[in-house]
Design an enzyme around this catalytic site. Structure first.
Site, mmCIF file in Angstrom:
data_model
loop_
_atom_site.group_PDB
_atom_site.id
_atom_site.type_symbol
_atom_site.label_atom_id
_atom_site.label_comp_id
_atom_site.label_asym_id
_atom_site.label_seq_id
_atom_site.Cartn_x
_atom_site.Cartn_y
_atom_site.Cartn_z
ATOM 1 N N HIS A 17 0.832 -1.203 0.000
ATOM 2 C CA HIS A 17 0.000 0.000 0.000
ATOM 3 C C HIS A 17 0.869 1.257 0.000
ATOM 4 O O HIS A 17 0.614 2.208 -0.743
ATOM 5 C CB HIS A 17 -0.884 0.055 1.261
ATOM 6 N N LYS A 41 -18.137 -6.942 6.687
ATOM 7 C CA LYS A 41 -16.873 -7.559 7.082
ATOM 8 C C LYS A 41 -16.589 -7.274 8.548
ATOM 9 O O LYS A 41 -16.845 -6.182 9.037
ATOM 10 C CB LYS A 41 -15.714 -6.988 6.249
ATOM 11 N N ARG A 90 -1.801 -5.949 -8.216
ATOM 12 C CA ARG A 90 -0.708 -6.879 -7.937
ATOM 13 C C ARG A 90 -0.671 -8.038 -8.927
ATOM 14 O O ARG A 90 0.384 -8.512 -9.303
ATOM 15 C CB ARG A 90 -0.839 -7.453 -6.516
ATOM 16 N N SER A 128 -3.156 -7.797 2.594
ATOM 17 C CA SER A 128 -3.629 -7.660 3.977
ATOM 18 C C SER A 128 -4.211 -8.971 4.488
ATOM 19 O O SER A 128 -4.067 -9.302 5.661
ATOM 20 C CB SER A 128 -4.685 -6.552 4.063
#
Length: 153
Positions: A17, A41, A90, A128
């Site tokens: 990040h 979440k 990514r 993460s």
């Protein structure tokens, strides 16, 4: 003034990040790091602690401001005056996912452009989700997390 939003959960913030943000900040006058709060979440780290963590990581960068938000990201962009949304890529699967979101966001708010920044190869495996799993079992995450964030874990 060119303003951008870099949205994410940052649960926790990773070196990947930070790399995306450091590489993008020179493109804009102001970059907001938006901690998206998702009611579906269960966060690993509280939103307040994530905000403190990100502020510590970017304390020396006056063009970066950290703020939490709820709701549609394009609506938050309008609220803060951001015409650009930064997204890190990514992997190929990240691209497919982010492309679909960018197209939906464009349909909702055509004036907001999504900017994709490809991660450096050394950061492509850092997520993460994986860092949370390591933390869950008391593993050492210091190689994946900025040193300023470690005290918050």
């Amino acid at each position: 003034m060119k303003t951008a939003l870099f949205p994410g959960s940052f649960d926790p913030v990773t070196k990947a990040h930070v790399d995306i943000l450091k590489r993008s900040v020179s493109l804009f006058d102001k970059v907001y790091v938006g901690i998206g709060l998702n009611s579906t979440k269960k966060p690993f780290i509280t939103p307040e602690k994530r905000e403190q963590m990100l502020k510590a990581v970017f304390a020396d960068e006056p063009r970066i401001e950290v703020i939490a938000y709820e709701g549609l990201t394009v609506e938050f962009c309008k609220q803060i005056g951001a015409a650009y949304m930064i997204r890190g890529i990514r992997t190929v699967s990240d691209f497919e996912y982010e492309k679909a979101i960018a197209q939906m966001n464009h349909a909702l708010e055509p004036e907001i452009e999504s900017i994709f920044i490809v991660s450096k190869p050394g950061y492509s495996s850092i997520s993460s989700t994986i860092v949370r799993e390591i933390l869950k079992y008391n593993g050492d995450v210091s190689q994946f997390i900025p040193k300023e964030a470690l005290p918050f874990l």
